[in-house]
Design a protein around this motif. Structure first.
Motif, PDB file in Angstrom:
ATOM      1  N   VAL A  75       0.835  -1.203   0.000  1.00 47.92           N
ATOM      2  CA  VAL A  75       0.000   0.000   0.000  1.00 47.92           C
ATOM      3  C   VAL A  75       0.871   1.254   0.000  1.00 47.92           C
ATOM      4  O   VAL A  75       0.635   2.202  -0.765  1.00 47.92           O
ATOM      5  CB  VAL A  75      -0.942   0.004   1.222  1.00 47.92           C
ATOM      6  CG1 VAL A  75      -1.587   1.382   1.402  1.00 47.92           C
ATOM      7  CG2 VAL A  75      -2.033  -1.048   1.063  1.00 47.92           C
ATOM      8  N   LEU A  76       1.911   1.249   0.835  1.00 47.76           N
ATOM      9  CA  LEU A  76       2.801   2.413   0.910  1.00 47.76           C
ATOM     10  C   LEU A  76       3.586   2.605  -0.384  1.00 47.76           C
ATOM     11  O   LEU A  76       3.710   3.729  -0.891  1.00 47.76           O
ATOM     12  CB  LEU A  76       3.763   2.250   2.087  1.00 47.76           C
ATOM     13  CG  LEU A  76       3.128   2.244   3.489  1.00 47.76           C
ATOM     14  CD1 LEU A  76       4.188   2.001   4.552  1.00 47.76           C
ATOM     15  CD2 LEU A  76       2.389   3.546   3.757  1.00 47.76           C
ATOM     16  N   VAL A  77       4.121   1.506  -0.919  1.00 46.42           N
ATOM     17  CA  VAL A  77       4.894   1.597  -2.169  1.00 46.42           C
ATOM     18  C   VAL A  77       4.001   2.050  -3.315  1.00 46.42           C
ATOM     19  O   VAL A  77       4.404   2.875  -4.147  1.00 46.42           O
ATOM     20  CB  VAL A  77       5.553   0.240  -2.490  1.00 46.42           C
ATOM     21  CG1 VAL A  77       6.165   0.257  -3.889  1.00 46.42           C
ATOM     22  CG2 VAL A  77       6.630  -0.094  -1.463  1.00 46.42           C
ATOM     23  N   LEU A 394      12.103  -1.220  -3.689  1.00 49.23           N
ATOM     24  CA  LEU A 394      13.164  -0.391  -3.107  1.00 49.23           C
ATOM     25  C   LEU A 394      13.498   0.789  -4.024  1.00 49.23           C
ATOM     26  O   LEU A 394      13.663   1.927  -3.559  1.00 49.23           O
ATOM     27  CB  LEU A 394      14.415  -1.252  -2.882  1.00 49.23           C
ATOM     28  CG  LEU A 394      15.508  -0.682  -1.972  1.00 49.23           C
ATOM     29  CD1 LEU A 394      14.974  -0.419  -0.569  1.00 49.23           C
ATOM     30  CD2 LEU A 394      16.695  -1.632  -1.909  1.00 49.23           C
ATOM     31  N   VAL A 395      13.569   0.530  -5.329  1.00 45.07           N
ATOM     32  CA  VAL A 395      13.843   1.597  -6.290  1.00 45.07           C
ATOM     33  C   VAL A 395      12.717   2.617  -6.305  1.00 45.07           C
ATOM     34  O   VAL A 395      12.953   3.823  -6.407  1.00 45.07           O
ATOM     35  CB  VAL A 395      14.069   0.999  -7.699  1.00 45.07           C
ATOM     36  CG1 VAL A 395      14.030   2.091  -8.761  1.00 45.07           C
ATOM     37  CG2 VAL A 395      15.403   0.268  -7.751  1.00 45.07           C
ATOM     38  N   ILE A 396      11.477   2.155  -6.197  1.00 46.35           N
ATOM     39  CA  ILE A 396      10.332   3.073  -6.150  1.00 46.35           C
ATOM     40  C   ILE A 396      10.463   4.008  -4.954  1.00 46.35           C
ATOM     41  O   ILE A 396      10.221   5.221  -5.059  1.00 46.35           O
ATOM     42  CB  ILE A 396       9.005   2.286  -6.083  1.00 46.35           C
ATOM     43  CG1 ILE A 396       8.722   1.600  -7.426  1.00 46.35           C
ATOM     44  CG2 ILE A 396       7.836   3.214  -5.722  1.00 46.35           C
ATOM     45  CD1 ILE A 396       7.532   0.657  -7.391  1.00 46.35           C
ATOM     46  N   PRO A 423       8.851  12.571   4.565  1.00 44.97           N
ATOM     47  CA  PRO A 423       9.485  11.376   3.994  1.00 44.97           C
ATOM     48  C   PRO A 423       9.585  10.189   4.962  1.00 44.97           C
ATOM     49  O   PRO A 423      10.233   9.204   4.663  1.00 44.97           O
ATOM     50  CB  PRO A 423      10.890  11.894   3.672  1.00 44.97           C
ATOM     51  CG  PRO A 423      11.188  12.830   4.820  1.00 44.97           C
ATOM     52  CD  PRO A 423       9.859  13.475   5.168  1.00 44.97           C
ATOM     53  N   TYR A 424       8.914  10.315   6.138  1.00 45.22           N
ATOM     54  CA  TYR A 424       9.122   9.332   7.205  1.00 45.22           C
ATOM     55  C   TYR A 424       8.636   7.935   6.824  1.00 45.22           C
ATOM     56  O   TYR A 424       9.334   6.932   7.040  1.00 45.22           O
ATOM     57  CB  TYR A 424       8.439   9.814   8.492  1.00 45.22           C
ATOM     58  CG  TYR A 424       8.860  11.203   8.876  1.00 45.22           C
ATOM     59  CD1 TYR A 424      10.155  11.455   9.323  1.00 45.22           C
ATOM     60  CD2 TYR A 424       7.982  12.281   8.755  1.00 45.22           C
ATOM     61  CE1 TYR A 424      10.565  12.747   9.658  1.00 45.22           C
ATOM     62  CE2 TYR A 424       8.373  13.576   9.082  1.00 45.22           C
ATOM     63  CZ  TYR A 424       9.671  13.797   9.531  1.00 45.22           C
ATOM     64  OH  TYR A 424      10.075  15.068   9.839  1.00 45.22           O
ATOM     65  N   LEU A 425       7.436   7.836   6.236  1.00 47.90           N
ATOM     66  CA  LEU A 425       6.926   6.518   5.850  1.00 47.90           C
ATOM     67  C   LEU A 425       7.727   5.931   4.687  1.00 47.90           C
ATOM     68  O   LEU A 425       7.845   4.715   4.557  1.00 47.90           O
ATOM     69  CB  LEU A 425       5.440   6.604   5.482  1.00 47.90           C
ATOM     70  CG  LEU A 425       4.464   6.618   6.662  1.00 47.90           C
ATOM     71  CD1 LEU A 425       3.020   6.650   6.157  1.00 47.90           C
ATOM     72  CD2 LEU A 425       4.667   5.399   7.561  1.00 47.90           C
ATOM     73  N   THR A 426       8.276   6.794   3.854  1.00 46.50           N
ATOM     74  CA  THR A 426       9.121   6.299   2.763  1.00 46.50           C
ATOM     75  C   THR A 426      10.377   5.649   3.328  1.00 46.50           C
ATOM     76  O   THR A 426      10.756   4.539   2.921  1.00 46.50           O
ATOM     77  CB  THR A 426       9.514   7.450   1.818  1.00 46.50           C
ATOM     78  OG1 THR A 426       8.335   8.069   1.298  1.00 46.50           O
ATOM     79  CG2 THR A 426      10.347   6.928   0.651  1.00 46.50           C
TER      80      THR A 426
END
Length: 490
Positions: A75-77, A394-396, A423-426
């Motif tokens: 979901v996050l990605v 990971l690249v995303i 950018p914390y969740l990333t």
């Protein structure tokens, strides 16, 4: 800067031509209903039906936590990918974004790894589908069915993007209806309102009985993650397909916003029903598969054949989407000069024929290896593409960290989809992916270590090719600079 693929609507072009001229680019041939079903069906792979039994046997009811953790990561990605793709819809999706955000080496490497993953999947799915069809009609050998399936779906993709969308609409529709019906019927049985079900066997008590919710300990959750993570590959297809829709930004936004309920319902909902209908250590789950065993427990006749039909539909859907996805990635690589320019040429219907044919040829070669060298060459192909999903994610993540700043500086109005708590969740997602990758290196029981090492080997080879290709181009650019200066002075 990454080039944007040329998009034309079907029917555009010179009057009387019936379409744009040869090589004019992709066409916006996917309708909203196609995109909606591609987005929904993209998260339901054959791996969910076939591979879930191993996860249940490993982690017990705790496999729900494994699915929940990986589902949250996806979901996050997807949110990150949605942010970038809504601002710049392209058939290259994350590969094109990586090209611009991280550099050509990143776009080249992840694009070719992704293409490699899907051409191997073509062979895996064609073989799985052929095995089911041979069981129904044994007069045709398994290799014959694999050939028939590949030829039919290749013809579909060569016809037009609309024909791909139409096939996928119905394939995905069958999957969605089947799994929704399974959840409803199974849920009624769990709560004891479905006639003919043994109430002592089905119930919420199965979640904590038979050794507890985590019968094999908390560590089994991590092992379960390794077993289920690859069944989520395909969620990103909607962002590639959106590049050939009439309203790419709307399509990406809708697909991104709906990913939460799609994963929640189809993955967590259906697995919850399975582990409530039967004890996790039931021999039937190990012997027949989780969904077949669950249907059998409900007294549904011909449960095995019903599930075979659903699995076959999922296989055909995966084949159809795999060929589409591989060809569009090859098309994008061709447009950026990272693949032969022929890959970027399209027919008058907007179909990248060379990209499709090259992808399917490699798929046929892999099918041959599966029949001729199943325990050597084909095993290497499968294992060496196994961790690509994690590399893509990971690249995303890293691309989104950079692209957010680029979009804010150049066109902030295009940030119609925003990553939560950037950018914390990333960074949290990056940490989780790296943790899983490192944990894979310690897993010898389920081949996680060999899969990881082989994928890293292939990734290193592709990266090396990318760097070697860039050097001559860099030298040519440096050599040309003095010449331009001399011309300017003169």
């Amino acid at each position: 800067m990454t080039s944007q693929p040329t998009l034309t609507k079907a029917g555009d072009g010179p009057e009387g031509s019936g379409g744009p001229p040869q090589g004019s680019g992709l066409q916006a041939g996917l309708k909203n209903r196609h995109l909606s079903m591609i987005a929904i069906g993209g998260v339901i792979g054959a791996g969910l039906f076939v591979g879930s039994s191993t996860g249940i046997a490993t982690a017990g009811p705790g496999i729900l936590l494994s699915y929940a953790l990986v589902g949250t990561l996806v979901v996050l990605v997807m949110r990150m990918l949605g942010e970038m793709s809504a601002a710049n819809p392209t058939s290259g999706s994350f590969s094109a974004h990586a090209d611009r955000a991280l550099g050509p080496w990143a776009g080249f490497t992840i694009g070719w790894l992704y293409w490699f993953f899907w051409v191997v999947v073509l062979a895996v799915e064609a073989t799985a589908g052929a095995a089911i069809l041979e069981g129904w009609i044994p007069a045709v050998p398994q290799w014959g069915w694999a050939l028939i399936v590949m030829v039919v779906l290749t013809a579909t993709n060569l016809a037009s993007v609309g024909s791909y969308g139409e096939f996928e609409f119905w394939f995905a529709g069958i999957k969605v209806v089947a799994i929704a019906a399974f959840i409803v019927v199974g849920g009624l049985a769990v709560f004891g309102v479905l006639p003919g079900v043994d109430s002592d066997q089905a119930g919420l008590s199965n979640l904590t009985g038979h050794g507890g919710f985590l019968p094999n300990g908390a560590g089994a959750i991590l092992t379960g993650i390794l077993l289920v993570v690859f069944s989520f590959m395909g969620s990103e297809i909607a962002t590639l397909a959106a590049g050939e829709s009439e309203d790419p930004q709307r399509a990406v936004t809708k697909a991104t916003n709906s990913i939460i309920w799609r994963i929640g319902v189809f993955y967590l909902g259906s697995i919850l029903v399975v582990v409530c209908l039967l004890p996790w250590d039931s021999e039937a789950i190990a012997e027949d598969g989780s969904y077949v065993a669950a249907l059998d427990s409900l007294g549904i006749a011909h449960a095995g054949q019903i599930m075979n039909f659903i699995v076959l539909t999922s296989v055909l859907s995966c084949l159809n989407s795999g060929l589409y996805t591989a060809s569009r990635m090859a098309f994008s690589l061709g447009e950026r000069g990272d693949a032969p320019k022929a890959f970027a040429r399209t027919s008058h219907r907007g179909v990248p024929r060379a990209a499709i044919l090259v992808s399917v040829v490699f798929g046929f070669v892999a099918v041959f290896f599966n029949y001729k060298f199943p325990d050597s060459v084909f095993l290497f192909l499968v294992n060496s593409s196994g961790a690509v999903a994690l590399f893509v994610w990971l690249v995303i993540c890293f691309s989104q960290l950079r692209m957010r700043k680029i979009i804010q500086a150049e066109a902030p109005e295009k940030l119609v989809v925003r990553m939560w708590l950037y950018p914390y969740l990333t960074w949290l997602s990056i940490a989780f992916i790296v943790f899983v990758l490192i944990y894979m290196l310690t897993d010898t029981e389920h081949d996680g270590r060999s899969t990881m090492l082989l994928t890293m080997l292939v990734a290193a080879v592709v990266l090396a090719i990318s760097l070697v290709r860039r050097r001559p181009a860099g030298r040519r650019a440096t050599a040309a600079a003095p010449e331009r200066d001399e011309v300017g002075v003169g």
